[in-house]
Design an enzyme around this catalytic site. Structure first.
Site, short mmCIF file in Angstrom:
data_model
loop_
_atom_site.label_atom_id
_atom_site.label_comp_id
_atom_site.label_asym_id
_atom_site.label_seq_id
_atom_site.Cartn_x
_atom_site.Cartn_y
_atom_site.Cartn_z
N ASN A 65 0.87 -1.17 0.00
CA ASN A 65 0.00 0.00 0.00
C ASN A 65 0.91 1.23 0.00
O ASN A 65 1.55 1.52 1.01
CB ASN A 65 -0.89 -0.06 1.26
CG ASN A 65 -1.68 1.21 1.48
OD1 ASN A 65 -1.75 2.08 0.60
ND2 ASN A 65 -2.28 1.33 2.65
N LYS B 251 0.13 4.27 -0.20
CA LYS B 251 -0.50 5.44 0.44
C LYS B 251 -0.32 6.70 -0.42
O LYS B 251 -0.34 6.61 -1.64
CB LYS B 251 0.04 5.60 1.86
CG LYS B 251 -0.16 4.32 2.69
CD LYS B 251 0.07 4.49 4.16
CE LYS B 251 -0.18 3.16 4.87
NZ LYS B 251 0.03 3.24 6.31
N HIS C 220 -9.39 0.91 5.30
CA HIS C 220 -8.08 1.11 5.92
C HIS C 220 -8.23 2.02 7.14
O HIS C 220 -9.07 2.94 7.13
CB HIS C 220 -7.10 1.72 4.91
CG HIS C 220 -5.70 1.72 5.42
ND1 HIS C 220 -5.23 2.71 6.25
CD2 HIS C 220 -4.69 0.84 5.27
CE1 HIS C 220 -3.98 2.43 6.59
NE2 HIS C 220 -3.63 1.30 6.00
N GLU D 200 -6.63 4.46 8.14
CA GLU D 200 -6.51 5.90 7.87
C GLU D 200 -7.82 6.45 7.30
O GLU D 200 -8.18 7.60 7.57
CB GLU D 200 -5.31 6.15 6.94
CG GLU D 200 -4.00 5.94 7.71
CD GLU D 200 -2.86 5.36 6.91
OE1 GLU D 200 -2.87 5.44 5.67
OE2 GLU D 200 -1.94 4.81 7.55
N GLU E 131 -5.03 -5.10 10.81
CA GLU E 131 -4.02 -4.07 11.01
C GLU E 131 -4.29 -3.36 12.34
O GLU E 131 -5.10 -2.42 12.39
CB GLU E 131 -4.06 -3.06 9.87
CG GLU E 131 -3.78 -3.69 8.52
CD GLU E 131 -3.27 -2.66 7.52
OE1 GLU E 131 -2.21 -2.89 6.95
OE2 GLU E 131 -3.93 -1.62 7.33
N GLY F 41 2.79 2.15 10.93
CA GLY F 41 3.72 3.26 10.74
C GLY F 41 4.43 3.67 12.02
O GLY F 41 5.06 4.72 12.08
N SER G 117 3.76 -2.24 10.40
CA SER G 117 5.21 -2.30 10.56
C SER G 117 5.81 -3.66 10.16
O SER G 117 6.73 -4.15 10.81
CB SER G 117 5.62 -1.92 11.99
OG SER G 117 5.21 -0.59 12.28
P1 PGA Z 1 3.03 0.21 7.77
O1 PGA Z 1 1.54 0.40 7.17
O2 PGA Z 1 3.58 -1.04 7.14
O3 PGA Z 1 3.75 1.45 7.36
O4 PGA Z 1 2.88 0.07 9.25
C1 PGA Z 1 0.69 -0.68 6.98
C2 PGA Z 1 -0.62 -0.22 6.41
O5 PGA Z 1 -1.14 0.83 6.84
O6 PGA Z 1 -1.20 -0.85 5.50
#
Ligand code: PGA
Length: 249
Positions: free
Chosen positions: A9, A11, A94, A96, A166, A172, A212
């Site tokens: 992803n 983003k 997601h 976010e 997640e 992140g 992560s």
């Molecule tokens: P990350 O994000 O690997 O940077 O933690 C995962 C995601 O939000 O899909």
């Protein structure tokens, strides 16, 4: 038998030329990869990246879609437009989208059903906030998001749904759920799918872990019985970190 599915992803990162460079590197370096792969660039790079991954073993994904086919929806992108670009998969729900843009389960469910109706595969993301985990509510939150996200989805369409667990506190932040903690929630989500759709569906649904994921922890996570892949954010932005995850083991 479930197969591993590793998705990147991207983003809100990368211009078209940067996205093209990464896509080219991934096509070259993953051509002997044994798993299922997806990249989800930002909308503006979909056409460019789509032309590069076409005919390769990497699927093209979008990070969101509108809940309606078309109409007066300023700033949204519809499934018809994504289809036109050759997009095969849509990531929905997601964290976010849920937490920054306040998308609720009902809206996410509308998008899930619309994407499935138009033949897309869907990655439905679920996961708890840190305070929900600390309050002992991780399972309940994931159950509710799974049940509500899949409401009205027919068993025949479930084969095109992947769930991504997640935990929001691990996205992140550099904090990964331990493989044991993640596996326990994956097992729970599988049980929820079993209650909704039966044992075969539960055994077959792919549940990715996200939060992560890095080259250093991918193999340990994937070794767990109920972890069938990864949805990767930060580490998906460079071939040097995504390829080792995609070829874990
Ligand atoms: P990350 O994000 O690997 O940077 O933690 C995962 C995601 O939000 O899909």
């Amino acid at each position: 038998m479930r197969s591993y599915y590793i998705a990147g992803n991207w983003k809100m990162h990368k211009t078209r030329s940067e996205a093209a460079e990464l896509a080219k590197a991934l096509v070259a370096q993953l051509k002997d990869g044994k798993h299922k792969y997806l990249v989800a660039p930002t909308f503006t790079s979909l056409e460019t990246v789509g032309a590069i991954v076409k005919g390769s073993n990497i699927l093209l994904g979008a990070q969101n879609c509108a809940p309606e086919e078309q109409g007066a929806h300023t700033g949204e992108v519809s499934v018809l437009q994504l289809k036109d670009l050759g997009v095969e998969t849509v990531i929905l729900g997601h964290s976010e989208r849920r937490h920054i843009y306040k998308e609720e389960d009902e809206l996410i469910n509308k998008k899930v059903k619309l994407a499935l109706k138009y033949g897309f595969e869907v990655i439905l993301c679920v996961g708890e906030l840190l305070e929900e985990r600390e309050a002992g509510k991780a399972e309940a939150v994931c159950e509710s998001q799974t049940v509500k996200g899949l409401a009205g989805v027919a068993l025949a369409d479930l084969a095109r749904v992947t769930i991504a667990y997640e935990p929001v506190w691990a996205i992140g932040t550099g904090k990964t759920a331990t493989p044991e903690d993640a596996d326990a929630i994956h097992a729970y989500i599988r049980k929820v799918v079993g209650k909704l759709y039966g044992a075969d569906a539960a055994a077959n649904i792919i549940i990715q872990y996200g939060g992560s994921v890095k080259p250093e922890n991918a193999a340990q996570l994937m070794a767990k019985e109920n972890i069938d892949g990864a949805l990767v954010g930060g580490a998906a932005l460079k071939a040097d970190t995504f390829v080792p995850i995609a070829k874990f083991g």
